[in-house]
Design an enzyme around this catalytic site. Structure first.
Site, PDB file in Angstrom:
ATOM      1  N   ASP A  12      20.618  21.572  33.030  1.00 23.86           N
ATOM      2  CA  ASP A  12      22.018  22.172  33.043  1.00 23.86           C
ATOM      3  C   ASP A  12      22.979  20.944  32.371  1.00 23.86           C
ATOM      4  O   ASP A  12      22.572  19.824  32.019  1.00 23.86           O
ATOM      5  CB  ASP A  12      22.490  22.169  34.549  1.00 23.86           C
ATOM      6  CG  ASP A  12      24.069  22.509  34.577  1.00 23.86           C
ATOM      7  OD1 ASP A  12      24.431  23.294  33.688  1.00 23.86           O
ATOM      8  OD2 ASP A  12      24.762  22.174  35.473  1.00 23.86           O
ATOM      9  N   SER A  13      24.026  21.368  32.125  1.00 24.82           N
ATOM     10  CA  SER A  13      25.002  20.433  31.371  1.00 24.82           C
ATOM     11  C   SER A  13      25.356  19.315  32.347  1.00 24.82           C
ATOM     12  O   SER A  13      25.549  18.240  31.767  1.00 24.82           O
ATOM     13  CB  SER A  13      26.327  20.970  30.982  1.00 24.82           C
ATOM     14  OG  SER A  13      26.924  21.558  32.164  1.00 24.82           O
ATOM     15  N   TYR A  44      30.172  21.607  28.715  1.00 28.15           N
ATOM     16  CA  TYR A  44      29.820  22.609  27.518  1.00 28.15           C
ATOM     17  C   TYR A  44      30.796  23.876  27.399  1.00 28.15           C
ATOM     18  O   TYR A  44      30.930  24.068  26.284  1.00 28.15           O
ATOM     19  CB  TYR A  44      28.456  23.110  27.888  1.00 28.15           C
ATOM     20  CG  TYR A  44      27.149  22.348  27.729  1.00 28.15           C
ATOM     21  CD1 TYR A  44      27.341  21.214  27.287  1.00 28.15           C
ATOM     22  CD2 TYR A  44      25.947  23.168  28.043  1.00 28.15           C
ATOM     23  CE1 TYR A  44      26.127  20.422  27.247  1.00 28.15           C
ATOM     24  CE2 TYR A  44      24.957  22.337  27.698  1.00 28.15           C
ATOM     25  CZ  TYR A  44      25.113  21.081  27.502  1.00 28.15           C
ATOM     26  OH  TYR A  44      23.684  20.356  27.366  1.00 28.15           O
ATOM     27  N   GLY A  45      31.343  24.244  28.424  1.00 26.75           N
ATOM     28  CA  GLY A  45      32.168  25.620  28.385  1.00 26.75           C
ATOM     29  C   GLY A  45      33.294  25.761  27.549  1.00 26.75           C
ATOM     30  O   GLY A  45      33.860  26.772  27.196  1.00 26.75           O
ATOM     31  N   CYS A  75      22.008  27.148  33.788  1.00 31.79           N
ATOM     32  CA  CYS A  75      23.291  26.893  33.283  1.00 31.79           C
ATOM     33  C   CYS A  75      23.588  28.401  32.624  1.00 31.79           C
ATOM     34  O   CYS A  75      22.945  28.626  31.643  1.00 31.79           O
ATOM     35  CB  CYS A  75      23.373  25.910  32.293  1.00 31.79           C
ATOM     36  SG  CYS A  75      25.056  25.637  31.219  1.00 31.79           S
ATOM     37  N   ASN A  76      24.699  29.028  32.946  1.00 34.10           N
ATOM     38  CA  ASN A  76      24.966  30.202  32.445  1.00 34.10           C
ATOM     39  C   ASN A  76      25.306  30.148  30.920  1.00 34.10           C
ATOM     40  O   ASN A  76      25.154  31.013  29.884  1.00 34.10           O
ATOM     41  CB  ASN A  76      26.052  30.852  32.989  1.00 34.10           C
ATOM     42  CG  ASN A  76      25.801  31.330  34.568  1.00 34.10           C
ATOM     43  OD1 ASN A  76      25.256  32.279  34.836  1.00 34.10           O
ATOM     44  ND2 ASN A  76      25.916  30.268  35.603  1.00 34.10           N
ATOM     45  N   THR A  77      26.137  29.027  30.657  1.00 25.50           N
ATOM     46  CA  THR A  77      26.571  28.767  29.435  1.00 25.50           C
ATOM     47  C   THR A  77      25.591  28.608  28.257  1.00 25.50           C
ATOM     48  O   THR A  77      25.465  29.168  27.353  1.00 25.50           O
ATOM     49  CB  THR A  77      27.656  27.431  29.474  1.00 25.50           C
ATOM     50  OG1 THR A  77      28.587  27.652  30.484  1.00 25.50           O
ATOM     51  CG2 THR A  77      28.353  27.379  27.991  1.00 25.50           C
ATOM     52  N   CYS A 185      29.091  30.578  36.864  1.00 23.64           N
ATOM     53  CA  CYS A 185      28.688  28.940  36.399  1.00 23.64           C
ATOM     54  C   CYS A 185      28.181  28.393  37.594  1.00 23.64           C
ATOM     55  O   CYS A 185      28.667  28.460  38.708  1.00 23.64           O
ATOM     56  CB  CYS A 185      30.053  28.349  36.091  1.00 23.64           C
ATOM     57  SG  CYS A 185      29.907  26.628  35.747  1.00 23.64           S
ATOM     58  N   THR A 186      27.259  27.605  37.471  1.00 23.79           N
ATOM     59  CA  THR A 186      26.414  26.968  38.379  1.00 23.79           C
ATOM     60  C   THR A 186      27.270  25.922  39.183  1.00 23.79           C
ATOM     61  O   THR A 186      27.188  25.762  40.320  1.00 23.79           O
ATOM     62  CB  THR A 186      25.024  26.292  38.176  1.00 23.79           C
ATOM     63  OG1 THR A 186      25.168  25.698  36.830  1.00 23.79           O
ATOM     64  CG2 THR A 186      24.142  27.557  37.638  1.00 23.79           C
TER      65      THR A 186
HETATM   66  N1  DGL Z   1      27.070  24.828  34.760  1.00 20.38           N
HETATM   67  C1  DGL Z   1      27.370  25.599  33.504  1.00 20.38           C
HETATM   68  C2  DGL Z   1      27.233  26.935  33.754  1.00 20.38           C
HETATM   69  O1  DGL Z   1      26.276  27.519  34.575  1.00 20.38           O
HETATM   70  C3  DGL Z   1      28.308  25.081  32.473  1.00 20.38           C
HETATM   71  C4  DGL Z   1      29.231  23.991  33.206  1.00 20.38           C
HETATM   72  C5  DGL Z   1      29.927  23.578  31.523  1.00 20.38           C
HETATM   73  O2  DGL Z   1      29.347  22.500  31.250  1.00 20.38           O
HETATM   74  O3  DGL Z   1      30.895  24.005  30.912  1.00 20.38           O
HETATM   75  O4  DGL Z   1      27.705  27.887  33.052  1.00 20.38           O
END
Ligand code: DGL
Length: 261
Positions: A12-13, A44-45, A75-77, A185-186
């Site tokens: 994950d990020s 990341y987002g 991580c969804n992103t 988003c996790t």
């Molecule tokens: N935890 C991440 C997700 O599920 C991304 C969060 C991020 O770094 O912006 O999307």
């Protein structure tokens, strides 16, 4: 080394994916794990696709050189940006995450569904395609909650700042029109209670993709004959391509995995 005894990697990020690892540890306690948090580059987002793609490539390349048998992109992103390319490049199975819009819509009644995620996830084609396919009645709305990622990385899960932020983002919604909020988003899972409370509607469903992801991991392990019976749930923590050594952070990670947070 017998492939079954290799580790399952989570990526994950930052600390968001720990919520998924926590659930995996409960379902699959006889595995060993590596958890990679890209702490140097989080969030990341709100960054550009090219930049984030570079971060993901570096992280997964690092993990691929470790002894791993499966990768969970928790991580969804990162999933929405790079899952196709990662699957094409690496031989080990790769499990991704996407906002749990499918279960939300399948189990829905007549009211609306608010899909929350990072800006990047919300603007990516992957989510657009998913919504075009299953949201045929056009009942979803999208809302980015990027700041929650930053609060989570500071371990500020319950303070006034995240609460005020959620309230301000929710101000324009009348949640009487909604029956569910999807946490896409996790990192947002740490704020589940605040999100429920801030929506101000008793019984509104808060839906995340953790259970589906962990069930998928279990399925993939069995299908590929990769499940271990000899692991002890150990976790090796990596902080952006270097071993995590910060005692405070390691303590927080352990509390999260034990369900204390
Ligand atoms: N935890 C991440 C997700 O599920 C991304 C969060 C991020 O770094 O912006 O999307």
């Amino acid at each position: 080394m017998d492939t079954k005894e290799k580790k399952i990697a989570f990526f994950d990020s930052g600390i968001g994916g720990l919520t998924v690892l926590r659930d995996a540890g409960i379902l699959l306690p006889t595995e060993n794990y590596i958890y990679f948090a890209d702490t140097v580059n989080v969030p990341y987002g709100t960054k550009s696709n090219e930049q984030v793609f570079g971060f993901i490539s570096e992280a997964v390349e690092y993990l691929s050189k470790k002894s791993i048998k499966v990768l969970v992109v928790a991580c969804n992103t990162a999933t929405s940006l790079a899952i196709k390319e990662l699957r094409a490049k690496y031989e080990f199975p790769i499990i991704g995450m996407e906002p749990a819009v499918k279960p939300a819509i399948i189990n829905s009644g007549s009211k609306r569904i608010l899909v929350t995620a990072t800006t990047l996830t919300l603007k990516e084609e992957k989510l657009e395609n998913l919504l075009n396919e299953i949201d045929t009645d056009n009942k979803t709305d999208k809302l980015s909650l990027d700041e929650l990622v930053k609060f989570a990385e500071k371990f500020d899960f319950k303070g006034e700042k995240p609460e005020n932020y959620i309230k301000s983002k929710f101000a324009e919604y009348d949640f009487n029109d909604y029956e569910a909020i999807v946490l896409g988003c996790t990192h947002f899972l740490y704020f589940k209670d605040l999100i429920y409370k801030s929506a101000g509607k008793n019984g509104i469903k808060i839906i995340d993709g953790n259970e589906g992801t962990v069930n998928r991991l279990n399925f993939i392990l069995k299908e590929n004959n990769l499940a271990s019976a000899y692991g002890n749930g150990s976790v090796e923590f990596i902080n952006s391509c270097t071993p995590e050594t910060d005692k405070f952070r390691l303590g927080m990670f352990s509390d999260i995995l034990k369900g204390k947070i």
